[in-house]
Design a protein around this motif. Structure first.
Motif, PDB file in Angstrom:
ATOM      1  N   VAL A  29     -17.011 -11.287  16.325  1.00  0.00           N
ATOM      2  CA  VAL A  29     -17.146 -12.340  17.335  1.00  0.00           C
ATOM      3  C   VAL A  29     -17.052 -11.773  18.743  1.00  0.00           C
ATOM      4  O   VAL A  29     -17.751 -12.220  19.657  1.00  0.00           O
ATOM      5  N   ASP A  30     -16.185 -10.761  18.927  1.00  0.00           N
ATOM      6  CA  ASP A  30     -16.020 -10.170  20.261  1.00  0.00           C
ATOM      7  C   ASP A  30     -17.144  -9.217  20.634  1.00  0.00           C
ATOM      8  O   ASP A  30     -17.217  -8.746  21.767  1.00  0.00           O
ATOM      9  N   THR A  31     -18.011  -8.881  19.675  1.00  0.00           N
ATOM     10  CA  THR A  31     -19.147  -7.999  19.950  1.00  0.00           C
ATOM     11  C   THR A  31     -20.362  -8.856  20.285  1.00  0.00           C
ATOM     12  O   THR A  31     -20.899  -9.555  19.430  1.00  0.00           O
ATOM     13  N   SER A  32     -20.826  -8.788  21.519  1.00  0.00           N
ATOM     14  CA  SER A  32     -21.850  -9.715  22.006  1.00  0.00           C
ATOM     15  C   SER A  32     -23.170  -9.606  21.245  1.00  0.00           C
ATOM     16  O   SER A  32     -23.868 -10.602  21.047  1.00  0.00           O
ATOM     17  N   TRP A  33     -23.537  -8.413  20.783  1.00  0.00           N
ATOM     18  CA  TRP A  33     -24.842  -8.251  20.137  1.00  0.00           C
ATOM     19  C   TRP A  33     -24.817  -8.604  18.653  1.00  0.00           C
ATOM     20  O   TRP A  33     -25.853  -8.524  17.974  1.00  0.00           O
ATOM     21  N   LEU A  34     -23.672  -9.011  18.146  1.00  0.00           N
ATOM     22  CA  LEU A  34     -23.600  -9.454  16.755  1.00  0.00           C
ATOM     23  C   LEU A  34     -23.573 -10.988  16.677  1.00  0.00           C
ATOM     24  O   LEU A  34     -24.536 -11.622  16.310  1.00  0.00           O
ATOM     25  N   GLY A  35     -22.439 -11.594  17.019  1.00  0.00           N
ATOM     26  CA  GLY A  35     -22.339 -13.050  16.954  1.00  0.00           C
ATOM     27  C   GLY A  35     -21.730 -13.530  15.653  1.00  0.00           C
ATOM     28  O   GLY A  35     -21.659 -12.798  14.656  1.00  0.00           O
ATOM     29  N   TRP A  36     -21.316 -14.808  15.631  1.00  0.00           N
ATOM     30  CA  TRP A  36     -20.541 -15.325  14.517  1.00  0.00           C
ATOM     31  C   TRP A  36     -21.304 -15.364  13.202  1.00  0.00           C
ATOM     32  O   TRP A  36     -20.694 -15.285  12.115  1.00  0.00           O
ATOM     33  N   ARG A  37     -22.640 -15.455  13.221  1.00  0.00           N
ATOM     34  CA  ARG A  37     -23.403 -15.515  11.971  1.00  0.00           C
ATOM     35  C   ARG A  37     -23.214 -14.262  11.122  1.00  0.00           C
ATOM     36  O   ARG A  37     -23.333 -14.314   9.886  1.00  0.00           O
ATOM     37  N   TRP A  38     -22.896 -13.152  11.754  1.00  0.00           N
ATOM     38  CA  TRP A  38     -22.702 -11.906  11.020  1.00  0.00           C
ATOM     39  C   TRP A  38     -21.384 -11.890  10.246  1.00  0.00           C
ATOM     40  O   TRP A  38     -21.174 -11.008   9.414  1.00  0.00           O
ATOM     41  N   CYS A  39     -20.508 -12.860  10.507  1.00  0.00           N
ATOM     42  CA  CYS A  39     -19.314 -12.991   9.666  1.00  0.00           C
ATOM     43  C   CYS A  39     -19.711 -13.294   8.221  1.00  0.00           C
ATOM     44  O   CYS A  39     -18.978 -12.959   7.282  1.00  0.00           O
ATOM     45  N   PHE A  40     -20.873 -13.906   8.027  1.00  0.00           N
ATOM     46  CA  PHE A  40     -21.367 -14.228   6.692  1.00  0.00           C
ATOM     47  C   PHE A  40     -22.386 -13.219   6.184  1.00  0.00           C
ATOM     48  O   PHE A  40     -22.488 -12.979   4.984  1.00  0.00           O
ATOM     49  N   LEU A  41     -23.172 -12.647   7.079  1.00  0.00           N
ATOM     50  CA  LEU A  41     -24.263 -11.776   6.662  1.00  0.00           C
ATOM     51  C   LEU A  41     -23.842 -10.333   6.461  1.00  0.00           C
ATOM     52  O   LEU A  41     -24.517  -9.585   5.734  1.00  0.00           O
ATOM     53  N   ILE A  42     -22.722  -9.928   7.056  1.00  0.00           N
ATOM     54  CA  ILE A  42     -22.347  -8.517   7.011  1.00  0.00           C
ATOM     55  C   ILE A  42     -21.992  -8.049   5.604  1.00  0.00           C
ATOM     56  O   ILE A  42     -22.108  -6.863   5.268  1.00  0.00           O
ATOM     57  N   GLY A  43     -21.590  -8.980   4.743  1.00  0.00           N
ATOM     58  CA  GLY A  43     -21.190  -8.585   3.389  1.00  0.00           C
ATOM     59  C   GLY A  43     -22.326  -8.499   2.395  1.00  0.00           C
ATOM     60  O   GLY A  43     -22.120  -8.041   1.255  1.00  0.00           O
TER      61      GLY A  43
ATOM     62  N   PRO B  42     -13.649 -20.945  16.257  1.00  0.00           N
ATOM     63  CA  PRO B  42     -13.953 -21.627  17.526  1.00  0.00           C
ATOM     64  C   PRO B  42     -15.394 -21.414  17.978  1.00  0.00           C
ATOM     65  O   PRO B  42     -16.063 -22.361  18.413  1.00  0.00           O
ATOM     66  N   ALA B  43     -15.884 -20.179  17.867  1.00  0.00           N
ATOM     67  CA  ALA B  43     -17.260 -19.894  18.284  1.00  0.00           C
ATOM     68  C   ALA B  43     -18.267 -20.599  17.373  1.00  0.00           C
ATOM     69  O   ALA B  43     -19.293 -21.110  17.844  1.00  0.00           O
ATOM     70  N   MET B  44     -17.991 -20.633  16.068  1.00  0.00           N
ATOM     71  CA  MET B  44     -18.901 -21.299  15.128  1.00  0.00           C
ATOM     72  C   MET B  44     -19.022 -22.790  15.427  1.00  0.00           C
ATOM     73  O   MET B  44     -20.124 -23.347  15.526  1.00  0.00           O
ATOM     74  N   ILE B  45     -17.879 -23.460  15.537  1.00  0.00           N
ATOM     75  CA  ILE B  45     -17.884 -24.907  15.742  1.00  0.00           C
ATOM     76  C   ILE B  45     -18.495 -25.263  17.095  1.00  0.00           C
ATOM     77  O   ILE B  45     -19.230 -26.245  17.216  1.00  0.00           O
TER      78      ILE B  45
ATOM     79  N   LEU C  46     -23.155 -25.900   7.368  1.00  0.00           N
ATOM     80  CA  LEU C  46     -22.233 -24.783   7.175  1.00  0.00           C
ATOM     81  C   LEU C  46     -21.176 -25.122   6.130  1.00  0.00           C
ATOM     82  O   LEU C  46     -20.859 -24.298   5.260  1.00  0.00           O
ATOM     83  N   ILE C  47     -20.628 -26.324   6.179  1.00  0.00           N
ATOM     84  CA  ILE C  47     -19.611 -26.736   5.216  1.00  0.00           C
ATOM     85  C   ILE C  47     -20.189 -26.772   3.804  1.00  0.00           C
ATOM     86  O   ILE C  47     -19.574 -26.292   2.843  1.00  0.00           O
TER      87      ILE C  47
ATOM     88  N   GLN D 242     -14.347 -31.081  11.168  1.00  0.00           N
ATOM     89  CA  GLN D 242     -15.256 -30.108  10.567  1.00  0.00           C
ATOM     90  C   GLN D 242     -14.729 -28.688  10.721  1.00  0.00           C
ATOM     91  O   GLN D 242     -14.971 -27.828   9.860  1.00  0.00           O
ATOM     92  N   TYR D 243     -13.991 -28.448  11.785  1.00  0.00           N
ATOM     93  CA  TYR D 243     -13.341 -27.152  11.992  1.00  0.00           C
ATOM     94  C   TYR D 243     -12.473 -26.810  10.784  1.00  0.00           C
ATOM     95  O   TYR D 243     -12.532 -25.707  10.227  1.00  0.00           O
ATOM     96  N   THR D 244     -11.660 -27.775  10.350  1.00  0.00           N
ATOM     97  CA  THR D 244     -10.778 -27.556   9.211  1.00  0.00           C
ATOM     98  C   THR D 244     -11.566 -27.353   7.922  1.00  0.00           C
ATOM     99  O   THR D 244     -11.240 -26.488   7.102  1.00  0.00           O
ATOM    100  N   TRP D 245     -12.640 -28.121   7.755  1.00  0.00           N
ATOM    101  CA  TRP D 245     -13.368 -28.083   6.505  1.00  0.00           C
ATOM    102  C   TRP D 245     -14.199 -26.831   6.306  1.00  0.00           C
ATOM    103  O   TRP D 245     -14.565 -26.501   5.175  1.00  0.00           O
ATOM    104  N   VAL D 246     -14.496 -26.098   7.355  1.00  0.00           N
ATOM    105  CA  VAL D 246     -15.186 -24.822   7.183  1.00  0.00           C
ATOM    106  C   VAL D 246     -14.339 -23.870   6.346  1.00  0.00           C
ATOM    107  O   VAL D 246     -14.854 -23.088   5.534  1.00  0.00           O
ATOM    108  N   VAL D 247     -13.023 -23.940   6.511  1.00  0.00           N
ATOM    109  CA  VAL D 247     -12.101 -23.130   5.709  1.00  0.00           C
ATOM    110  C   VAL D 247     -11.791 -23.794   4.376  1.00  0.00           C
ATOM    111  O   VAL D 247     -11.864 -23.182   3.309  1.00  0.00           O
TER     112      VAL D 247
END
Length: 485
Positions: free
Chosen positions: A156-170, A32-35, A99-100, A44-49
């Motif tokens: 996502v719930d951590t304000s100083w990170l944000g959704w982009r870190w879902c991809f960068l953290i790994g 939800p935050a990404m879209i 993103l897709i 596009q929400y569906t296609w991200v997955v």
């Protein structure tokens, strides 16, 4: 390889497998935050997955065939590199379309890591000893699949990170995996002289799978089940399937060798993996949705509440793997695991918005135990019946169908969930009640699919895992699997 050498090499495999699998589920709680941030549309929400799952599924057989022709450790590093490039592109995306597209590249890398992890461990360890090590792979796969939503929710719930870190953290973890693989792994290539890559077969198979998954993703949303679009896509997929079968029977080095699919054990392993894949991927997606939409929990809380399934998977995959290696028998564990998987999802199928958490926890734990006992053992029993020259194609074929089952299962179950929720809300139900009852229906369907895994496990012939690299006998190869079953 010594036990110490195996553990060192396995640490690199587990690290790569964990971070690659994590990319498929970590986005579920952050979508939800990404879209919203990228101004994307519902489709596009569906296609991200779906984009990642589609690329993962379609490229798995190709990576497997390459592993029969080239150095496995080099291919594994390349696969991780493709995953890293895709992850960076995802993290830097400025629109939903970007993103897709980046998720497609990321999925191609994930498909390579998933296939090559199973293939590499098969090249390092004889089947008799493989169970105790493969349990760790099963634990890494299940933990990343089920635990991904928890980590995604925390980010996502951590304000100083944000959704982009879902991809960068790994990314640091992926770099560590490559370093470990380079230092600890040196495997021979079991190949014949004069072989060629079946580019035509790979292209046709990829096109067939892509059309099928696109249809599953859009049916009942962009168009109806009975429509000219459905007829065109299904007809096109069937035609491409027929062409693929024709090409593969004539290719010098087919991507999916027909001789592998003529083995009864491989056919049953594929059927069982389809069932396990559908149940495992479905649970990770719909449990998180249930806890948030039916019970009102945050994304982080939803991830924490799924821990019982992770614990069940960890305990059974590691403990069960050691018992498989000790006894040399795999069928009893497959049958037990398939039964427990079906029983766990039957329990989850009885939930609604008021079900006590103790009951849900118990059902998740049982389903987790079943997942741990079946996830890698269906691959193991196929590898036990396959010579090293075909180990890549056979392993990746089983992994391919497991991914296919998970991808199509999530899409179809998601469509059923949406339709049931909509119907209940139209009749006056509140959203939590609608999602609670609809999720129960989804898990009952998962229980039915898991029952197919029980049948596949029961039909397997009892075998003792071999201690060498070549099957004891090849009589089964020539049998018709349907007649034999």
């Amino acid at each position: 390889m010594s036990h110490r050498q195996i553990l060192l090499a396995l640490s690199g495999l587990l690290t790569a497998l964990f971070v690659a699998n994590l990319s498929s589920t970590i986005v579920s709680t952050g979508l939800p935050a990404m879209i919203h941030a990228l101004h994307g549309s519902p489709s596009q929400y569906t296609w991200v997955v779906t984009a990642t799952l589609l690329a993962t599924t379609a490229t798995t057989p190709i990576w497997g065939k390459l592993a029969d022709l080239f150095r496995k450790q080099t291919l594994l590093q390349i696969a991780v590199g493709v995953y890293v490039l895709g992850s960076v592109a995802c993290g830097l995306s400025q629109s939903a379309g970007q993103l897709i597209a980046a998720r497609v590249l990321q999925g191609a890398g994930v498909g390579g890591v998933q296939a090559l992890a199973n293939i590499t461990i098969a090249a390092m360890i004889a089947p008799r000893d493989r169970g105790k090590y493969q349990g760790y792979l099963s634990a890494a796969t299940a933990t990343s699949t089920i635990g991904g939503p928890l980590l995604g929710g925390l980010i996502v719930d951590t304000s100083w990170l944000g959704w982009r870190w879902c991809f960068l953290i790994g990314l640091p973890v992926a770099a560590l995996a490559v370093a470990i693989v380079r230092r600890t792994m040196d495997l021979p290539v079991h190949r014949r002289d004069g072989v060629r890559i079946d580019y035509l077969g790979a292209t046709v198979i990829t096109a067939c799978v892509s059309i099928l998954l696109i249809w599953v993703s859009f049916v009942d949303d962009a168009f109806a089940w009975v429509s000219w679009q459905s007829a065109a896509m299904l007809g096109g997929a069937l035609i491409l399937l027929a062409v693929a079968a024709w090409v593969e029977t004539r290719a010098a080095e087919p991507v999916v060798p027909p001789r592998v699919l003529r083995q009864r054990t491989t056919v049953l392993g594929i059927v069982g993996s389809l069932a396990v894949g559908t149940a495992m991927f479905g649970s990770s997606v719909f449990l998180s949705q249930y806890f948030q939409l039916a019970r009102g929990h945050t994304a982080t809380e939803a991830g924490l509440l799924s821990i019982p399934m992770v614990l069940g998977t960890l305990i059974s995959s590691i403990g069960g793997g050691r018992m498989v290696s000790r006894t040399g028998k795999v069928k009893p564990f497959l049958v037990t695991g398939a039964i427990l998987l079906a029983a766990g999802f039957t329990g989850l199928g009885l939930i609604d918005e008021h079900t006590p958490m103790a009951s849900i926890t118990a059902a998740m734990f049982v389903a987790g135990i079943g997942t741990g006992l079946t996830l890698q053992n269906f691959v193991l029993i196929v590898q036990n019946n396959t010579p090293m020259t075909d180990i890549g194609a056979a392993s990746s074929t089983v992994t391919f169908f497991r991914s296919l089952g998970g991808t199509t299962g999530v899409a179809v179950l998601g469509a059923i969930l949406a339709r049931d929720v909509g119907a209940r809300i139209e009749t006056g139900s509140t959203a939590p009640a609608a999602y609670g009852h609809a999720t129960g229906l989804i898990f009952l369907i998962c229980a039915g699919v898991s029952a197919v895994g029980i049948v596949a496990a029961l039909l397997l012939r009892p075998v003792t895992l071999r201690s060498g690299s070549t099957p004891a006998g090849r009589n089964e190869t020539e049998r018709n699997p349907v007649a034999a079953a």
